[in-house]
Design a protein around this motif. Structure first.
Motif, short mmCIF file in Angstrom:
data_model
loop_
_atom_site.label_atom_id
_atom_site.label_comp_id
_atom_site.label_asym_id
_atom_site.label_seq_id
_atom_site.Cartn_x
_atom_site.Cartn_y
_atom_site.Cartn_z
N CYS A 30 -26.77 -43.63 7.51
CA CYS A 30 -25.66 -44.32 8.31
C CYS A 30 -25.95 -45.69 7.58
O CYS A 30 -24.53 -46.28 7.59
N HIS A 31 -27.00 -46.77 7.84
CA HIS A 31 -26.56 -47.60 6.71
C HIS A 31 -26.56 -47.66 5.71
O HIS A 31 -25.86 -48.78 4.99
N ARG A 32 -26.09 -46.83 4.80
CA ARG A 32 -26.13 -46.99 3.43
C ARG A 32 -24.53 -46.47 3.03
O ARG A 32 -23.94 -46.77 2.50
N SER A 33 -24.34 -45.70 4.58
CA SER A 33 -22.62 -45.26 4.28
C SER A 33 -22.16 -46.68 4.76
O SER A 33 -20.72 -46.90 4.63
N LYS A 34 -22.53 -47.08 5.88
CA LYS A 34 -21.08 -49.12 5.38
C LYS A 34 -21.39 -49.37 4.15
O LYS A 34 -20.04 -50.00 4.65
N LYS A 35 -21.90 -49.34 3.27
CA LYS A 35 -20.90 -49.70 1.41
C LYS A 35 -20.15 -48.11 0.80
O LYS A 35 -19.94 -48.43 -0.47
N ASP A 36 -21.41 -47.02 0.66
CA ASP A 36 -20.47 -46.50 0.44
C ASP A 36 -20.19 -44.65 1.59
O ASP A 36 -21.36 -44.48 1.84
N ILE A 37 -19.42 -44.89 1.74
CA ILE A 37 -18.83 -43.78 2.82
C ILE A 37 -18.82 -41.86 2.25
O ILE A 37 -19.39 -40.95 3.15
N ALA A 38 -19.56 -42.22 1.19
CA ALA A 38 -20.39 -40.68 0.68
C ALA A 38 -21.22 -40.35 1.06
O ALA A 38 -21.69 -39.14 1.73
N PHE A 39 -21.89 -41.46 1.80
CA PHE A 39 -22.97 -41.25 2.41
C PHE A 39 -22.73 -40.95 3.84
O PHE A 39 -23.90 -40.34 5.03
N ARG A 40 -21.18 -40.25 4.69
CA ARG A 40 -21.35 -40.69 5.90
C ARG A 40 -21.16 -39.21 6.71
O ARG A 40 -21.53 -38.58 7.45
N SER A 41 -20.74 -38.01 5.49
CA SER A 41 -21.42 -36.47 5.79
C SER A 41 -22.66 -35.95 5.94
O SER A 41 -23.23 -35.83 6.65
N THR A 42 -23.76 -36.98 5.26
CA THR A 42 -25.14 -36.72 5.03
C THR A 42 -25.76 -36.93 6.68
O THR A 42 -26.68 -36.59 7.54
N SER A 43 -25.48 -38.55 6.84
CA SER A 43 -25.45 -39.45 8.03
C SER A 43 -25.14 -38.24 9.42
O SER A 43 -26.16 -38.00 10.43
N LEU A 44 -24.19 -37.78 9.58
CA LEU A 44 -23.72 -36.58 10.72
C LEU A 44 -24.49 -35.53 10.74
O LEU A 44 -24.73 -35.30 11.21
N ARG A 45 -24.95 -34.67 9.57
CA ARG A 45 -25.64 -33.72 9.54
C ARG A 45 -26.54 -34.03 10.08
O ARG A 45 -27.57 -33.03 10.87
N LEU A 46 -27.63 -35.16 9.04
CA LEU A 46 -28.64 -35.23 9.43
C LEU A 46 -28.82 -35.34 10.99
O LEU A 46 -30.09 -35.24 11.67
N GLY A 47 -27.98 -36.45 11.52
CA GLY A 47 -28.67 -36.87 12.43
C GLY A 47 -28.30 -35.93 14.22
O GLY A 47 -28.55 -35.85 15.07
N ASP A 48 -26.64 -35.23 13.68
CA ASP A 48 -26.78 -33.94 14.57
C ASP A 48 -27.90 -33.02 14.38
O ASP A 48 -27.89 -32.55 15.80
N ASN A 49 -28.79 -32.54 13.36
CA ASN A 49 -29.83 -32.24 13.84
C ASN A 49 -30.73 -32.91 14.17
O ASN A 49 -31.99 -31.15 15.82
#
Length: 576
Positions: A232-251
């Motif tokens: 999530c923190h890294r997606s602030k500058k690189d939106i490519a990590f947004r989906s990874t953040s959502l998937r891990l957080g949902d789990n």
């Protein structure tokens, strides 16, 4: 060439200045017939004649010729003697004004709708909170996520594959994880996020020496929570990590909700991993700038802590000595205290988490527990004043306010390492902000008072020093307290320009925007977007009241400055 008269013996016809407006605009001769001239009658136009007054002083001051003066004359003598409207000055008489540096973060927009919302206090209270909500572009249809404890389940987000070339290599001391992506995210958490949680590099972050080792030995959900936070923190500058953040957080959230619904509640509450997961999810929401969702985890943690303490009393086990549990409880209690200073709402955690005798500066808090205890008492006294404005006239209230002020002035926050100047500056910064908060929330201080101006100036100087040394932790709250107490009618210089780097503004308001932009660009762990929105709204409210001839309707006579301008806008604002 000039047109020649048909009969040279006839006298020259003078130009008429009483024609109709249409003929004069078309520059044709008007026969001045009434009520409609010949030209307008032939063309089918409406014919009207008006008089426009022109003043020579207005033309002269603008450097323009009045009428046809100075343009031409049939006589050469008259032409040479015609006065020119232009004003000539020498180079010595010209003083050039330096163009200020305008940055992208310096623009503040206000619309007619903003002004209309300020006409009555009732509209302000109803519309301020939704106007400041930050709506994520990918979560616009997520209307029930707060109630369901899930900000991710209804998100509509395309899947991006993170670019492998932009990810630093994993640290060799980290254990093997299911994929290189997880190892890289854990490295990012340790190298990038943990240093942002403490104001000084001399002291290790508890997120590194407590949370990280526990995640290696506990359930996989705790480790997934850390990885989700890093993504999530890294997606602030690189939106490519947004989906990874959502998937891990949902789990993580599914696992937590499953345990709460199926397992023994006492067993879940006594498990330290439950509190750790909720703390990381709370931090996730703050980084993700989901304004009020972090409060859901805060309230849930309060209930778990109550169950845990009640069970310890029944088992006669005494209070927990687990350092990890103590830190998670301190994390939630501190978030509650700092957030309530702005909004003045009822406490979620009581003051029993803090001791008034604690003068040792905590590396994560950036101040002492004694200072936090004083803040708790100031907030509670302010909440009493908000519910009963007349209580400020009682001797008991005035005595308590004076006692808290004396305690703040005499508070000495000890730092074990005398060379740790940054931690000392951070502790003093928070103490000054607490003094300013006390004067405004209890003593009715206003931005125009010299006492307030002096405190704001000192706070901005310390913020500037800490930013210059790369400190990002713990700056949001002091900066917010100083920013909302700026006088809208006079933007003072808090420092001399020659003493600052070129890019640092020396005026208060531009510096506040510069500091917020610096925190945002450096990905500080704070809700910068919401914080700036509230600050701008406070500035707008103050400016409107200064220029408005009428006072806001329904405004209680006993309200002080803080209750009138700041508290109504700060519900759900994270400032810790």
């Amino acid at each position: 060439m000039p047109r020649k008269r048909v009969n040279p013996l006839e006298p020259a016809k003078k130009r008429k200045r009483s024609g109709c407006d249409r003929c004069r605009a078309r520059k044709v001769r008007c026969d001045e017939q009434k009520p409609t001239c010949g030209q307008c009658h032939a063309k089918g136009f409406d014919c009207s004649t008006s008089i426009k007054l022109k003043w020579e002083q207005d033309y002269t001051s603008a450097g323009r010729a009045f009428g046809r003066t100075g343009l031409w004359s049939k006589n050469a003598a008259d032409k040479s003697s015609a006065s020119s409207p232009c004003i000539h000055v020498t180079e010595d008489e010209v003083s050039w004004i330096q163009i200020p540096l305008i940055s992208s973060y310096s623009f503040i927009n206000a619309t007619v709708g903003n002004v209309e919302q300020l006409t009555t206090l009732e509209n302000l209270a109803l519309e301020a909170t939704p106007a400041l909500d930050v709506i994520r572009t990918n979560d616009r249809d997520d209307t029930s996520s707060t109630a369901s404890l899930s900000p991710w389940l209804s998100a509509r987000q395309p899947v991006f594959l993170p670019r492998q070339h932009s990810i630093p290599s994993a640290l060799p001391m980290l254990p093997d994880l299911p994929s290189p992506m997880h190892s890289n995210l854990l490295s990012y958490y340790l190298e990038k996020i943990c240093p942002l949680t403490v104001p000084s590099s001399v002291n290790k972050s508890p997120f590194a020496n407590l949370i990280l080792p526990f995640s290696m030995s506990s359930s996989p959900a705790v480790l997934d929570a850390l990885l989700a936070l890093a993504a999530c923190h890294r997606s602030k500058k690189d939106i490519a990590f947004r989906s990874t953040s959502l998937r891990l957080g949902d789990n993580v959230l599914r696992t937590l909700r499953g345990r709460l619904s199926t397992e023994n509640p006492l067993k879940v509450a006594m498990d330290p991993g439950t509190l750790v997961i909720m703390m990381i999810l709370c931090q996730y929401e703050i980084i993700n700038e989901c304004d009020k969702r972090w409060v859901v985890h805060l309230k849930g943690a309060r209930d778990l802590i109550r169950v845990r303490r009640h069970a310890q009393l029944n088992l006669m086990a005494g209070p927990s000595s687990n350092e990890l549990v103590e830190f998670t409880e301190k994390y939630f209690a501190f978030q509650d205290v700092i957030g309530r200073t702005a909004c003045g709402e009822e406490p979620i955690f009581g003051s029993d988490f803090w001791t008034s005798q604690g003068e040792d500066t905590d590396a994560w808090l950036g101040c002492s527990a004694g200072l936090v205890s004083i803040l708790c008492e100031i907030t509670e006294l302010s909440r009493q004043h908000r519910s009963q404005p007349g209580v400020c006239l009682l001797p008991e209230f005035q005595f308590q306010a004076a006692s808290l002020e004396r305690r703040l002035c005499s508070l000495r926050q000890r730092v074990f390492d005398e060379d740790d100047n940054l931690l000392q500056l951070s502790a003093e910064l928070k103490r000054l902000a607490a003094e300013l908060y006390l004067h405004c929330a209890l003593n009715g201080a206003t931005p125009a008072m010299p006492l307030v101006v002096g405190h704001v100036q000192q706070i901005l100087r310390l913020v500037s020093v800490l930013l210059e040394h790369g400190v990002l932790a713990g700056l949001s709250w002091p900066l917010f307290v100083a920013a909302v107490e700026l006088d809208p009618m006079e933007d003072f210089e808090w420092a001399e320009k020659q003493d600052l780097p070129d890019e640092v503004p020396n005026y208060a308001r531009p510096f506040v925007l510069y500091a917020l932009d610096s925190l945002g660009r450096s990905n500080a762990i704070a809700n910068i977007v919401k914080t700036r929105s509230v600050i701008e709204r406070v500035w707008l409210n103050r400016s409107y009241d200064d220029f408005s001839s009428t006072q806001a309707e329904g405004l209680d006579k006993g309200q002080n400055d803080w209750e009138r301008y700041i508290a109504p806008l700060c519900g759900g604002l994270s400032l810790a």
